[in-house]
Design a protein around this motif. Structure first.
Motif, PDB file in Angstrom:
ATOM      1  N   ILE A 107       0.832  -1.436  -0.240  1.00  0.00           N
ATOM      2  CA  ILE A 107       0.134   0.392   0.033  1.00  0.00           C
ATOM      3  C   ILE A 107       1.107   0.848   0.148  1.00  0.00           C
ATOM      4  O   ILE A 107       1.879   1.445   0.813  1.00  0.00           O
ATOM      5  CB  ILE A 107      -1.162   0.037   1.740  1.00  0.00           C
ATOM      6  CG1 ILE A 107      -1.978  -1.556   1.274  1.00  0.00           C
ATOM      7  CG2 ILE A 107      -1.592   0.865   1.307  1.00  0.00           C
ATOM      8  CD1 ILE A 107      -2.642  -1.145   2.977  1.00  0.00           C
ATOM      9  N   HIS A 108       1.234   2.261  -1.264  1.00  0.00           N
ATOM     10  CA  HIS A 108       1.827   3.557  -1.610  1.00  0.00           C
ATOM     11  C   HIS A 108       1.073   4.545  -2.029  1.00  0.00           C
ATOM     12  O   HIS A 108      -0.378   4.073  -2.271  1.00  0.00           O
ATOM     13  CB  HIS A 108       2.949   3.222  -1.726  1.00  0.00           C
ATOM     14  CG  HIS A 108       2.953   3.087  -3.629  1.00  0.00           C
ATOM     15  ND1 HIS A 108       3.691   3.006  -4.406  1.00  0.00           N
ATOM     16  CD2 HIS A 108       1.828   2.555  -4.194  1.00  0.00           C
ATOM     17  CE1 HIS A 108       3.102   2.367  -5.180  1.00  0.00           C
ATOM     18  NE2 HIS A 108       1.843   2.415  -5.152  1.00  0.00           N
ATOM     19  N   ARG A 109       1.329   6.059  -2.083  1.00  0.00           N
ATOM     20  CA  ARG A 109       1.126   6.577  -2.528  1.00  0.00           C
ATOM     21  C   ARG A 109       2.345   7.124  -3.197  1.00  0.00           C
ATOM     22  O   ARG A 109       3.386   6.990  -2.154  1.00  0.00           O
ATOM     23  CB  ARG A 109       0.459   8.029  -1.703  1.00  0.00           C
ATOM     24  CG  ARG A 109       0.146   9.237  -2.198  1.00  0.00           C
ATOM     25  CD  ARG A 109      -0.077  10.451  -1.723  1.00  0.00           C
ATOM     26  NE  ARG A 109       0.288  10.362   0.162  1.00  0.00           N
ATOM     27  CZ  ARG A 109      -0.214   9.912   0.978  1.00  0.00           C
ATOM     28  NH1 ARG A 109      -1.248  10.652   1.351  1.00  0.00           N
ATOM     29  NH2 ARG A 109       1.073  10.363   2.601  1.00  0.00           N
ATOM     30  N   ILE A 110       2.321   7.693  -4.895  1.00  0.00           N
ATOM     31  CA  ILE A 110       3.645   8.501  -5.398  1.00  0.00           C
ATOM     32  C   ILE A 110       3.292   9.491  -5.583  1.00  0.00           C
ATOM     33  O   ILE A 110       2.541   9.847  -5.858  1.00  0.00           O
ATOM     34  CB  ILE A 110       4.079   7.640  -6.950  1.00  0.00           C
ATOM     35  CG1 ILE A 110       3.915   5.899  -5.879  1.00  0.00           C
ATOM     36  CG2 ILE A 110       5.249   7.845  -7.102  1.00  0.00           C
ATOM     37  CD1 ILE A 110       4.420   5.109  -7.317  1.00  0.00           C
ATOM     38  N   VAL A 111       4.255  10.559  -5.244  1.00  0.00           N
ATOM     39  CA  VAL A 111       3.976  11.854  -5.182  1.00  0.00           C
ATOM     40  C   VAL A 111       5.188  12.466  -5.749  1.00  0.00           C
ATOM     41  O   VAL A 111       5.958  12.050  -5.182  1.00  0.00           O
ATOM     42  CB  VAL A 111       3.573  12.585  -4.153  1.00  0.00           C
ATOM     43  CG1 VAL A 111       3.745  14.315  -4.292  1.00  0.00           C
ATOM     44  CG2 VAL A 111       2.832  12.093  -3.003  1.00  0.00           C
ATOM     45  N   ASN A 112       5.018  12.893  -6.793  1.00  0.00           N
ATOM     46  CA  ASN A 112       6.466  14.297  -7.375  1.00  0.00           C
ATOM     47  C   ASN A 112       6.436  15.763  -6.630  1.00  0.00           C
ATOM     48  O   ASN A 112       5.249  16.728  -6.743  1.00  0.00           O
ATOM     49  CB  ASN A 112       5.753  14.797  -8.971  1.00  0.00           C
ATOM     50  CG  ASN A 112       7.145  15.782  -9.678  1.00  0.00           C
ATOM     51  OD1 ASN A 112       7.930  16.168  -8.423  1.00  0.00           O
ATOM     52  ND2 ASN A 112       6.922  15.587 -11.006  1.00  0.00           N
ATOM     53  N   ARG A 113       7.045  15.547  -5.501  1.00  0.00           N
ATOM     54  CA  ARG A 113       6.719  16.823  -5.012  1.00  0.00           C
ATOM     55  C   ARG A 113       8.078  17.408  -5.150  1.00  0.00           C
ATOM     56  O   ARG A 113       8.408  18.515  -4.589  1.00  0.00           O
ATOM     57  CB  ARG A 113       7.575  16.394  -3.428  1.00  0.00           C
ATOM     58  CG  ARG A 113       6.041  15.172  -2.748  1.00  0.00           C
ATOM     59  CD  ARG A 113       6.821  14.975  -0.563  1.00  0.00           C
ATOM     60  NE  ARG A 113       5.644  14.879  -0.671  1.00  0.00           N
ATOM     61  CZ  ARG A 113       4.998  13.562  -0.415  1.00  0.00           C
ATOM     62  NH1 ARG A 113       6.306  12.254  -0.086  1.00  0.00           N
ATOM     63  NH2 ARG A 113       4.166  13.087   0.402  1.00  0.00           N
ATOM     64  N   GLY A 114       9.038  17.417  -6.299  1.00  0.00           N
ATOM     65  CA  GLY A 114       9.981  17.677  -6.591  1.00  0.00           C
ATOM     66  C   GLY A 114       9.624  19.340  -7.590  1.00  0.00           C
ATOM     67  O   GLY A 114       8.268  19.634  -7.861  1.00  0.00           O
TER      68      GLY A 114
END
Length: 153
Positions: A107-114
């Motif tokens: 279980i996860h979340r992927i984010v572009n925080r850049g």
């Protein structure tokens, strides 16, 4: 029967973008994604991420897999459940060329925080049939929706 190495498959697709059937696009409203390949025991997707774009917290409906960062940097928040004190969130940055494998119960979340766009290659085996989306609540993970392949994506 051997299980395919999902990360090796993702890396092989990343190494040959000229063979992709589409040129990746960036959509300012939502993440863009496209099927690159389907085999008997896995499927391959390319996804694009503008700064700030992310998935919801989700699983892969029992499929294992891997993802590889083709360009840019992505952050993965992994959610661990079952321990004392409720769900634990562990974050890690994955830059260009990095990748990771995950099991069928991940279980996860992927984010572009850049500040730069990113492109990633995702491999799932077996092919996705459903994904459950969650939210973190004080008492643990709460199911928001269960989406089905072919219906919601």
């Amino acid at each position: 029967m051997s299980v395919p190495d999902h990360l090796a498959i993702a890396k092989s697709f990343a190494a040959a973008p000229e063979r992709w059937p589409v040129t990746p696009r960036f959509d300012p409203v939502e993440r863009w994604y496209h099927h690159l390949a389907v085999a008997d025991d896995y499927e391959v997707w390319v996804l694009t991420w503008l700064p700030g774009q992310q998935t919801e917290i989700h699983d892969h409906g029992g499929s294992a897999g891997a993802f590889h960062v083709f360009s840019g940097t992505l952050n993965e928040d992994t959610i661990a459940t079952g321990g004392p004190g409720g769900p634990r969130v562990t974050s890690r940055d994955l830059g260009e060329g990095a990748g990771r494998r995950f099991g069928a119960h991940h279980i996860h979340r992927i984010v572009n925080r850049g500040t730069d766009p990113a492109i990633s290659i995702h491999v799932y085996g077996p092919a996705l049939t459903r994904m459950t989306k969650y939210r973190l609540a004080p008492e643990g993970l709460e199911v928001l929706t269960v989406e089905r392949a072919g219906a919601e994506w």
